[in-house]
Enzyme design. Structure first.
Site, mmCIF file in Angstrom:
data_model
loop_
_atom_site.group_PDB
_atom_site.id
_atom_site.type_symbol
_atom_site.label_atom_id
_atom_site.label_comp_id
_atom_site.label_asym_id
_atom_site.label_seq_id
_atom_site.Cartn_x
_atom_site.Cartn_y
_atom_site.Cartn_z
ATOM 1 N N VAL A 34 0.833 -1.199 0.000
ATOM 2 C CA VAL A 34 0.000 0.000 0.000
ATOM 3 C C VAL A 34 0.877 1.263 0.000
ATOM 4 O O VAL A 34 0.510 2.292 -0.578
ATOM 5 C CB VAL A 34 -1.011 -0.054 1.177
ATOM 6 C CG1 VAL A 34 -0.363 0.117 2.522
ATOM 7 C CG2 VAL A 34 -2.131 0.947 0.981
ATOM 8 N N ASP A 35 2.031 1.174 0.613
ATOM 9 C CA ASP A 35 2.982 2.290 0.659
ATOM 10 C C ASP A 35 3.402 2.696 -0.758
ATOM 11 O O ASP A 35 3.343 3.879 -1.140
ATOM 12 C CB ASP A 35 4.198 1.828 1.480
ATOM 13 C CG ASP A 35 5.147 2.948 1.870
ATOM 14 O OD1 ASP A 35 4.781 4.116 1.687
ATOM 15 O OD2 ASP A 35 6.249 2.635 2.367
HETATM 16 N N1 AR6 Z 1 -5.187 -0.294 -1.043
HETATM 17 C C1 AR6 Z 1 -5.594 -0.874 0.103
HETATM 18 N N2 AR6 Z 1 -4.946 -1.884 0.711
HETATM 19 C C2 AR6 Z 1 -3.821 -2.336 0.103
HETATM 20 C C3 AR6 Z 1 -3.313 -1.787 -1.098
HETATM 21 C C4 AR6 Z 1 -4.057 -0.714 -1.679
HETATM 22 N N3 AR6 Z 1 -3.661 -0.126 -2.808
HETATM 23 N N4 AR6 Z 1 -2.188 -2.450 -1.436
HETATM 24 C C5 AR6 Z 1 -1.989 -3.396 -0.501
HETATM 25 N N5 AR6 Z 1 -2.985 -3.345 0.425
HETATM 26 P P1 AR6 Z 1 1.390 -3.986 3.099
HETATM 27 P P2 AR6 Z 1 2.564 -3.990 5.818
HETATM 28 C C6 AR6 Z 1 -3.188 -4.146 1.637
HETATM 29 O O1 AR6 Z 1 2.281 -5.077 2.682
HETATM 30 O O2 AR6 Z 1 2.236 -5.424 5.976
HETATM 31 C C7 AR6 Z 1 5.864 -1.754 2.433
HETATM 32 O O3 AR6 Z 1 6.949 -2.119 1.631
HETATM 33 C C8 AR6 Z 1 -2.520 -5.497 1.714
HETATM 34 O O4 AR6 Z 1 -3.284 -6.456 1.021
HETATM 35 O O5 AR6 Z 1 1.163 -2.860 2.185
HETATM 36 O O6 AR6 Z 1 2.243 -3.037 6.932
HETATM 37 C C9 AR6 Z 1 6.266 -0.712 3.478
HETATM 38 O O7 AR6 Z 1 7.216 0.205 2.964
HETATM 39 C C10 AR6 Z 1 -2.547 -5.724 3.235
HETATM 40 O O8 AR6 Z 1 -3.837 -6.189 3.632
HETATM 41 O O9 AR6 Z 1 1.896 -3.314 4.506
HETATM 42 C C11 AR6 Z 1 6.812 -1.553 4.577
HETATM 43 O O10 AR6 Z 1 8.148 -1.909 4.321
HETATM 44 C C12 AR6 Z 1 -2.357 -4.321 3.798
HETATM 45 O O11 AR6 Z 1 -2.629 -3.418 2.722
HETATM 46 C C13 AR6 Z 1 5.952 -2.796 4.536
HETATM 47 O O12 AR6 Z 1 5.460 -2.871 3.198
HETATM 48 C C14 AR6 Z 1 -0.969 -4.051 4.337
HETATM 49 O O13 AR6 Z 1 -0.001 -4.654 3.489
HETATM 50 C C15 AR6 Z 1 4.769 -2.692 5.462
HETATM 51 O O14 AR6 Z 1 4.111 -3.914 5.491
#
Ligand code: AR6
Length: 172
Positions: A34-35
């Site tokens: 998501v980042d």
């Molecule tokens: N909209 C909504 N939710 C999303 C989206 C989106 N566009 N994309 C992914 N998700 P994650 P974390 C969901 O991995 O576990 C990054 O590299 C995804 O399916 O984004 O906190 C950062 O820089 C999941 O349910 O975040 C950190 O290094 C949720 O968002 C690391 O990832 C969180 O997944 C953080 O990891």
């Protein structure tokens, strides 16, 4: 207060709310998941503002403008990396939600959308994370009498997550 909470399946970068929450890393300089999506949609200016923030510790949150996003603000928080549950992960994840809500309250945001922090790349079990997210947000709204919010959206990226959130909200 319960009616202020909803779960929706969406890409968080498309939501026209006052603030969206970013599940970032310590550097606040972008990453995957998501980042990465938020940085791509907001544009280069977001990265420039983030460079001046000096990073962020796990459980803390920092706010920036939304730039090319529909959302006015992005609240960046750093969730814990799941290490089996014995390393304070739950209290750190709870702290993320509270830190974000404190900033949203301070900035008088009327609508806010959270992704499922830590449940992607950081590996936090989805069910436990969902329960903690919903209970923490609900508890905050009640304790702070945060009436001004139009609502809080738990933005789910897949059906499994959506179902977990919907069921948990119904159980409140
Ligand atoms: N909209 C909504 N939710 C999303 C989206 C989106 N566009 N994309 C992914 N998700 P994650 P974390 C969901 O991995 O576990 C990054 O590299 C995804 O399916 O984004 O906190 C950062 O820089 C999941 O349910 O975040 C950190 O290094 C949720 O968002 C690391 O990832 C969180 O997944 C953080 O990891």
């Amino acid at each position: 207060m319960k009616e202020k909470l909803k779960a929706k399946r969406a890409d968080i970068t498309t939501l026209g709310v006052d603030g969206i929450v970013n599940a970032a890393n310590h550097t606040l300089l972008g990453g995957g998941g998501v980042d990465g999506a938020i940085h791509r949609a907001a544009g280069r200016e977001l990265l420039e503002e983030c460079k001046g923030l000096g990073g962020c510790q796990t459980g803390m949150a920092k706010i920036t403008k939304g730039y090319s996003l529909k959302a006015k603000y992005v609240i960046h928080t750093v969730g814990p990396i799941w290490k089996g549950g014995g390393s304070g992960e739950a209290s750190l994840l709870k702290q993320c939600y509270t830190s974000v809500l404190n900033l949203a309250y301070q900035y008088n945001l009327k609508s806010l959308a959270f992704p499922a922090i830590s449940t992607g790349i950081y590996g936090y079990p989805k069910k436990e994370a969902t329960f903690l997210a919903v209970e923490t947000v609900f508890g905050f709204l009640i304790n702070h009498n945060y009436q001004i919010l139009e609502g809080i959206t738990f933005c789910c990226f897949d059906d499994e997550t959506l179902e977990l959130y919907q069921n948990k909200i119904l159980s409140l």
